[in-house]
Design a protein around this motif. Structure first.
Motif, PDB file in Angstrom:
ATOM      1  N   ASP A 223      53.288  45.861  15.964  1.00 16.79           N
ATOM      2  CA  ASP A 223      53.859  46.026  17.280  1.00 16.79           C
ATOM      3  C   ASP A 223      54.572  44.772  17.769  1.00 16.79           C
ATOM      4  OD1 ASP A 223      51.262  44.756  17.530  1.00 16.79           O
ATOM      5  OD2 ASP A 223      51.593  44.855  19.682  1.00 16.79           O
ATOM      6  N   GLY A 224      54.581  43.715  16.973  1.00 15.76           N
ATOM      7  CA  GLY A 224      55.293  42.514  17.365  1.00 15.76           C
ATOM      8  C   GLY A 224      54.607  41.721  18.452  1.00 15.76           C
ATOM      9  N   GLY A 225      53.313  41.970  18.679  1.00 20.37           N
ATOM     10  CA  GLY A 225      52.602  41.247  19.720  1.00 20.37           C
ATOM     11  C   GLY A 225      52.462  39.770  19.386  1.00 20.37           C
ATOM     12  N   CYS A 226      52.365  38.964  20.442  1.00 24.14           N
ATOM     13  CA  CYS A 226      52.297  37.528  20.201  1.00 24.14           C
ATOM     14  C   CYS A 226      51.170  36.877  20.980  1.00 24.14           C
ATOM     15  CB  CYS A 226      53.622  36.868  20.571  1.00 24.14           C
ATOM     16  SG  CYS A 226      54.116  37.143  22.283  1.00 24.14           S
ATOM     17  N   GLY A 227      50.195  37.671  21.407  1.00 23.09           N
ATOM     18  CA  GLY A 227      49.048  37.090  22.078  1.00 23.09           C
ATOM     19  C   GLY A 227      49.273  36.746  23.526  1.00 23.09           C
ATOM     20  N   GLN A 228      50.346  37.260  24.150  1.00 18.60           N
ATOM     21  CA  GLN A 228      50.641  36.921  25.525  1.00 18.60           C
ATOM     22  C   GLN A 228      49.875  37.816  26.490  1.00 18.60           C
ATOM     23  OE1 GLN A 228      54.884  37.159  25.829  1.00 18.60           O
ATOM     24  NE2 GLN A 228      55.199  35.155  24.925  1.00 18.60           N
ATOM     25  N   ILE A 229      49.460  37.225  27.612  1.00 21.35           N
ATOM     26  CA  ILE A 229      48.789  37.956  28.673  1.00 21.35           C
ATOM     27  C   ILE A 229      49.540  37.692  29.963  1.00 21.35           C
ATOM     28  CG2 ILE A 229      46.679  38.192  30.029  1.00 21.35           C
ATOM     29  CD1 ILE A 229      45.104  37.392  27.593  1.00 21.35           C
ATOM     30  N   SER A 230      49.888  38.751  30.662  1.00 20.20           N
ATOM     31  CA  SER A 230      50.543  38.603  31.956  1.00 20.20           C
ATOM     32  C   SER A 230      49.696  39.284  33.020  1.00 20.20           C
ATOM     33  CB  SER A 230      51.949  39.208  31.933  1.00 20.20           C
ATOM     34  OG  SER A 230      51.910  40.594  31.639  1.00 20.20           O
ATOM     35  N   VAL A 231      49.676  38.707  34.216  1.00 23.81           N
ATOM     36  CA  VAL A 231      48.907  39.242  35.334  1.00 23.81           C
ATOM     37  C   VAL A 231      49.864  39.576  36.464  1.00 23.81           C
ATOM     38  CG1 VAL A 231      47.038  38.827  36.977  1.00 23.81           C
ATOM     39  CG2 VAL A 231      46.929  37.825  34.682  1.00 23.81           C
ATOM     40  N   GLU A 232      49.774  40.805  36.966  1.00 29.53           N
ATOM     41  CA  GLU A 232      50.565  41.213  38.121  1.00 29.53           C
ATOM     42  C   GLU A 232      49.619  41.562  39.258  1.00 29.53           C
ATOM     43  OE1 GLU A 232      53.940  43.659  37.835  1.00 29.53           O
ATOM     44  OE2 GLU A 232      54.290  43.247  35.699  1.00 29.53           O
ATOM     45  N   TRP A 233      49.996  41.127  40.462  1.00 29.81           N
ATOM     46  CA  TRP A 233      49.103  41.236  41.617  1.00 29.81           C
ATOM     47  C   TRP A 233      49.621  42.252  42.622  1.00 29.81           C
ATOM     48  CZ3 TRP A 233      44.540  38.603  41.773  1.00 29.81           C
ATOM     49  CH2 TRP A 233      44.382  37.565  40.844  1.00 29.81           C
ATOM     50  N   HIS A 234      48.696  43.072  43.106  1.00 30.72           N
ATOM     51  CA  HIS A 234      48.954  43.884  44.283  1.00 30.72           C
ATOM     52  C   HIS A 234      48.309  43.134  45.445  1.00 30.72           C
ATOM     53  CE1 HIS A 234      49.006  47.032  47.238  1.00 30.72           C
ATOM     54  NE2 HIS A 234      49.531  47.917  46.399  1.00 30.72           N
ATOM     55  N   PRO A 235      49.091  42.509  46.324  1.00 27.79           N
ATOM     56  CA  PRO A 235      48.514  41.600  47.314  1.00 27.79           C
ATOM     57  C   PRO A 235      47.491  42.240  48.238  1.00 27.79           C
ATOM     58  CG  PRO A 235      50.805  42.099  47.827  1.00 27.79           C
ATOM     59  CD  PRO A 235      50.551  42.611  46.447  1.00 27.79           C
ATOM     60  N   ASP A 236      47.636  43.531  48.512  1.00 33.32           N
ATOM     61  CA  ASP A 236      46.705  44.208  49.412  1.00 33.32           C
ATOM     62  C   ASP A 236      45.692  45.072  48.672  1.00 33.32           C
ATOM     63  OD1 ASP A 236      48.103  43.174  51.670  1.00 33.32           O
ATOM     64  OD2 ASP A 236      49.606  44.763  51.431  1.00 33.32           O
ATOM     65  N   GLY A 237      45.741  45.046  47.351  1.00 36.78           N
ATOM     66  CA  GLY A 237      44.905  45.934  46.552  1.00 36.78           C
ATOM     67  C   GLY A 237      43.473  45.473  46.451  1.00 36.78           C
ATOM     68  N   GLY A 238      42.566  46.449  46.418  1.00 32.62           N
ATOM     69  CA  GLY A 238      41.156  46.179  46.207  1.00 32.62           C
ATOM     70  C   GLY A 238      40.759  46.458  44.775  1.00 32.62           C
ATOM     71  N   HIS A 239      39.550  46.990  44.596  1.00 32.56           N
ATOM     72  CA  HIS A 239      39.044  47.224  43.243  1.00 32.56           C
ATOM     73  C   HIS A 239      39.409  48.607  42.700  1.00 32.56           C
ATOM     74  CE1 HIS A 239      36.657  46.169  39.790  1.00 32.56           C
ATOM     75  NE2 HIS A 239      35.972  47.295  39.875  1.00 32.56           N
ATOM     76  N   LEU A 240      40.028  49.426  43.528  1.00 30.95           N
ATOM     77  CA  LEU A 240      40.323  50.793  43.090  1.00 30.95           C
ATOM     78  C   LEU A 240      41.827  51.039  43.027  1.00 30.95           C
ATOM     79  CD1 LEU A 240      37.611  52.755  45.112  1.00 30.95           C
ATOM     80  CD2 LEU A 240      37.474  51.841  42.776  1.00 30.95           C
TER      81      LEU A 240
END
Length: 262
Positions: A223-240
């Motif tokens: 799949d051409g993966g390279c070990g990268q991790i990205s995090v995207e935030w929902h500023p008002d989001g909780g745990h659900l």
């Protein structure tokens, strides 16, 4: 390019229905959902051998995917997820282990109350579904306390996090994904766990009745993966996030999948 198959896994105290809104909002691609059996018979769909797979786990479902690696995937999405839940062994800040110890001790005598309390902490006020399986939930609660899957956290990974998450607060998410990415060679797919490789037990003919220990036959494509991790935030989001922001989740999951399977 063949459209990916999305495989969704729910978290502790929930069922596969937590993903209904996200699955309906996906712009393309088929999806299936694993049922860990907290309120009925556990099940895992049979997955095609020659199709890109994007695994998506919520909360404990993310940890389950990382620890058990039940099938090969081309991309992984962790929603309100983590590679380890309690603090310890250099993993901090995180949930104090003593809180899980107390939760487990109380669960033995009041499983419905403990589960309902946890769901309320998550922001879910709905009554518990019928058919609660205390044994299976108890086993998963022990796993939540004991499992550490940091060593298996390999890219490509997308983490979707809530800025107001009371269970996995931002400071925990940031440290969880900052230092624990283990790169894998380009062209190598994340493989399923080999029989006997850790976990709660060896896979056998009881596996479908206990998917916490399920291991499927290995297989894989590059799949051409390279070990990268990205995090995207929902500023008002909780745990659900799958329930409160299904469209937001679906858009980012689809975009991530398109990049991995292009």
């Amino acid at each position: 390019m063949t459209a990916p198959l999305f495989v969704f896994v729910h978290g502790w105290g929930f069922g596969p229905g937590v993903w209904d809104g996200v699955r309906e909002a996906l712009p393309e691609g088929e999806s299936v959902a694993v049922d860990l059996g907290f309120y009925g018979p556990p099940s895992i769909p049979e997955l095609p051998a020659k199709r890109p797979i994007v695994a998506v786990g919520h909360s404990f479902g993310a940890l389950w995917l990382l620890h058990e690696r039940p099938f090969a995937w081309d991309g992984l999405v962790l929603v309100n997820g983590f590679p380890r839940f309690p603090e310890g062994d250099g993993f901090a800040p995180a949930t104090p282990r003593r809180l899980l110890d107390r939760m487990i001790a109380r669960f033995d005598t009041a499983p419905e109350a403990v589960t309902a309390d946890f769901l309320r902490r998550c922001g879910c006020e709905a009554p518990l579904p019928e058919g609660l399986d205390a044994a299976r939930l108890g086993e998963a609660l022990q796993a939540l306390r004991n499992w550490d899957a940091r060593a298996t956290l390999t890219g490509p990974v997308l983490a979707l996090a809530g800025g107001q998450d009371p269970i996995v607060p931002p400071v925990m998410t940031k440290q969880a994904f900052r230092d624990h990415s283990v790169p894998r060679p380009s062209g190598e797919r994340v493989a399923p766990k080999a029989p006997g490789e850790g976990g709660l037990g060896e896979p056998d003919d009881q596996a479908l009745r206990n998917p916490l220990t399920l291991t499927l036959s290995p297989g894989g494509r590059g799949d051409g993966g390279c070990g990268q991790i990205s995090v995207e935030w929902h500023p008002d989001g909780g745990h659900l996030l799958p329930l409160t922001a299904p469209g937001w989740c679906a858009e980012r999951i689809a975009d991530f999948a398109a990049r991995q399977t292009a």
